[in-house]
Design an enzyme around this catalytic site. Structure first.
Site, mmCIF file in Angstrom:
data_model
loop_
_atom_site.group_PDB
_atom_site.id
_atom_site.type_symbol
_atom_site.label_atom_id
_atom_site.label_comp_id
_atom_site.label_asym_id
_atom_site.label_seq_id
_atom_site.Cartn_x
_atom_site.Cartn_y
_atom_site.Cartn_z
ATOM 1 N N SER A 201 0.776 -1.229 -0.013
ATOM 2 C CA SER A 201 0.037 -0.154 -0.103
ATOM 3 C C SER A 201 0.876 1.322 -0.068
ATOM 4 O O SER A 201 2.071 1.169 0.349
ATOM 5 C CB SER A 201 -0.964 0.071 1.207
ATOM 6 O OG SER A 201 -0.077 0.071 2.329
ATOM 7 N N ASP A 258 -2.710 -13.272 0.025
ATOM 8 C CA ASP A 258 -2.897 -12.767 1.308
ATOM 9 C C ASP A 258 -3.951 -13.854 1.857
ATOM 10 O O ASP A 258 -5.038 -13.571 2.124
ATOM 11 C CB ASP A 258 -3.278 -11.538 1.358
ATOM 12 C CG ASP A 258 -3.278 -11.113 2.951
ATOM 13 O OD1 ASP A 258 -2.870 -11.869 3.796
ATOM 14 O OD2 ASP A 258 -4.075 -10.118 3.580
#
Lengths: 509, 509
Positions: A201, A258
């Site tokens: 991110s 993930d």
């Protein structure tokens, strides 16, 4: 056979622990290129990949890569002994998991230990994560994994029960921790937050806080800060909390996976190791977030609560709206600025509402607010300015300048704005595109880089109105971010021409 | 920004293409550690991973790893320019495949090109293979993959149609190619076999042949050998045939996966690039083999035949018994010895039967034997000694000693025998354990290492009869193999005590 070398550290960080010996020494020791070797220096034993070179080293000397030297505490001139490492059993266990087997507690301990010691490398680690993605792990396996991650690192212990909040991530602009920590600490609960830096991110909580203060502390420094202020916002990376988790996350990030069991284990292992016994978990839900439907959110929440119960952590989950960024700013400095503005009473309502709601859940959990009244109490703490005063205390305790004003924070001066091509309503804000733009602009490495949204979903815009602005510290990076804009659309306006065929054309940038 | 350096080659083979520049040069060029950079030297452009070091290099000089230097043809003193590589599109495509998407011809071309050029590394490559394992690929995707593998390498062309045989592998001791090639070549068909070295098994056809002759040839040398003798048994690695396949296999071998679509594409890409137009495929089937049931074998055979048809290769499949090793010997020298014995008329029946059956299928395919009579014709060629004479011709043409006698082949002189602990019948022979023992004993790197089975499934044994013998060149390796025996059982005798509890004890070794 074991042979002894004088160590010389190479000032080079590689992604694997590596050593280099001469071809003659290797032959004498019956070692070959790409052998995994066990290095023993003082009392530390650590595994590394062996390379041969006669130019980089000489007979009797072993060249040791920088990260290996730090991990094993080796310095120039140390004597280390080297022997062929036995074949790690983990490879067999991971293969078994890949075929659908259920792993035992001992199996999981072996795998995590081999990851932490470097007996297996990032490729085997990635395979382990992918097996979790495609085969899945049951609740027992997930608990074993979590405990193994905690057991292979250090632990923090605080004198009073520690509270924390955590978001599963996936939504840019989520700087709520910079409001929640001071609100909760103001109410008298202990909230020594350790957080990570961004992996995929534009910024992580630690990156954002670092704009305002230091974030790298030893365990005793962190305890001292928490003792003084009840709060802290620190980077967890120096504390050796569940270090295997960091290695797994690094392998996962190469292809951006993930898997659910790993996410559960990663989050709760870090919290357990950090001494947290009460956790509010933020599950951002909506199109483009990690969790897209309320049904999935509730199912994930129940897995977290159940795993927490097994580990002795009380977990409460808040499902929040994750379909677009929180607030307007994305990127370390831009988010630090927006968080400070919100603390002084001048913030976007999405940021304030979410921060106050989650703070309220924590206050209720800690008995500082009666059930159902947490929101009100938290809101009052923010409004009164007590949270802002507490934040200044924390910044000061963490070595920052507590007199900092939002408008004094340096942001990138290379800028590019996007204007509305037509009149209309914003029907969609794309998290993924904004994240990609923020990264391309240089965040999080370039602190002043990022994106500011001037409109959000449902807003009415007029043609030529400024919709967003990209900030960068370097012109090359600004161009990279503008290139993302050329290909993809971060905002969609109802009625806007999306593309013409055969010519592909998005917004007019 | 592009900057120019003087190259200096490091004599070190690593698993990735790597370059090292000084931290000052990197700063000037706006480059960072772990950036992927494009190197241009002469007309070659190649991607490498960037590392920083001030000890290993100096300003203005770039250190280039050995394999990068070979791949790009860079030598000391060459001037190379370096620029940040654009983000490879393949990562996005692989992620899409991981989520279940179907890839187009262009997508597949991009992925394979990025693998071959090093734009993506072994971890992304492993993720691609794992996506194939868990998501699967349809027939179109498999064809696109195969063609992309062929298109990114060189191709061999022969004047007359080339025949070949190939086994999907998984069964130790499968030295049949050393019989089949001379039988088929004797009958007048062209069979210039290129094969691989062992990746996870104790020996590959090229490793075994290397005991008797050279196996590394250029394309023109190989054509000359085939022109002289009609046959050849060479290592394909020097010929740059479908080089992307080798890179994928190397990534897969870390965790031992072999997804069906990749296996189909790997085998047929190598054959297509090697100019093979007629192929008999051996599918060993049985417990412990890659394919366990006849149903799976037939389904796999049909996928091979169909993919062959799409590529212009006529494929015929033979399903063979794969539940235990072929013949008695496992390991390069031991297998070369057994193959020579079989060519002189003194071989185990499982080896002779299988070799003759597969040869027969090829002879029928080539019209050298009438349909249904291939077996007889092949058997006659072997029995008459013509196949042995042809093998001597091939050995001679490949630079070996054609007068070699089986008993003169050197095998390991460190040995350990396993004796039957009880009277009984051998009910099980475990391929996997034998493979592990052979590798642990040092095969294929130590040519004389391996295992000889004295009994096989169904054989009656008496207590204290020798059941198998391990051969090693080095005592440490013998011990490694004996340790495998301590843990696992390569043979099971009906009625034998398998373990006592709490003490774990297998065979009495």
């Amino acid at each position: 056979m074991k042979i002894r070398f004088k160590a010389k550290v190479i000032d080079l960080f590689s992604r694997e622990r590596a050593v280099v010996v001469s071809s003659k020494d290797a032959e004498n020791a019956d070692l070959r290129s790409f052998d995994r070797v066990k290095l023993t220096a003082d009392e530390t034993t650590i595994t590394a990949m062996l390379y041969l070179s006669d130019k980089l080293t000489q007979d009797g000397t072993i060249r040791v890569s920088q990260e290996l030297a730090s991990d094993a505490g080796i310095t120039d001139g140390d004597i280390v002994s080297v022997a062929l490492a036995p074949r790690p059993q983990s490879v067999t266990l991971i293969k078994r998991k890949m075929k659908g087997a259920t792993l035992s507690k001992a199996d999981m301990g072996t795998i995590i230990q081999d990851i932490v010691l470097g007996n297996i490398g990032p490729m085997e680690t990635l395979a382990f994560a992918m097996a979790q993605k495609y085969v899945g792990m049951n609740d027992d396996e997930t608990e074993f994994l979590t405990r193994a991650l905690v057991d292979t690192g250090d632990r923090l212990e605080f004198d009073s029960p520690a509270y924390d909040k955590h978001s599963i991530g996936g939504v840019p602009g989520n700087k709520v921790s910079l409001l929640i920590v001071p609100i909760v600490a103001s109410a008298g609960l202990l909230i020594p937050k350790t957080s990570s830096r961004a992996i995929t991110s534009p910024t992580g909580t630690a990156d954002t806080m670092e704009v305002l203060a230091q974030v790298e502390f030893t365990a005793s420094e962190l305890k001292e800060i928490a003792r003084k202020t009840n709060g802290a916002i620190a980077w967890g990376g120096m504390l050796n909390l569940a270090p295997g988790d960091d290695m797994i996350i690094r392998a996962e990030s190469v292809v951006g996976i993930d898997p659910e069991s790993q996410m559960l284990a990663s989050i709760l292992a870090k919290k357990m190791a950090a001494g947290v016994r009460n956790l509010v978990l933020d599950i951002p839900t909506g199109k483009g977030a990690k969790v897209e439907t309320m049904e999935e959110a509730v199912s994930l929440a129940n897995r977290f609560i159940d795993l927490g119960r097994r580990l002795g952590i009380q977990v409460r989950c808040g499902v929040t709206y994750g379909g677009q960024p929180i607030g307007h700013a994305i990127g370390p400095a831009l988010e630090a600025k927006e968080a400070l503005e919100a603390l002084t009473g001048d913030g976007p309502s999405s940021l304030i509402e979410k921060s106050v709601s989650i703070s309220g859940l924590i206050l209720e959990m800690g008995g500082t607010a009666p059930a159902g009244r947490g929101y009100e109490v938290a809101r009052e703490i923010l409004k009164s300015g007590r949270a802002f005063d507490k934040m200044k205390e924390i910044i000061e305790a963490q070595g920052g300048d507590s007199r900092v004003k939002p408008e004094e924070i340096t942001v990138g001066d290379h800028r590019h704005a996007l204007y509305a091509p037509v009149d209309g309503y914003v029907t969609s804000v794309e998290n993924r595109v904004l994240t990609e733009m923020g990264r391309a602009a240089g965040a999080p490495r370039d602190k002043g880089a990022g994106v500011v949204l001037h409109v959000k979903r449902g807003h009415k815009v007029r043609k030529d109105q400024k919709m967003l602005e990209i900030y960068a510290e370097r012109s090359v990076k600004l161009q990279d971010a503008v290139n993302v804009l050329r290909r993809e659309s971060p905002l969609i306006i109802e009625g806007m021409l999306l593309r013409t065929v055969p010519e592909t054309m998005f917004l007019n940038v």
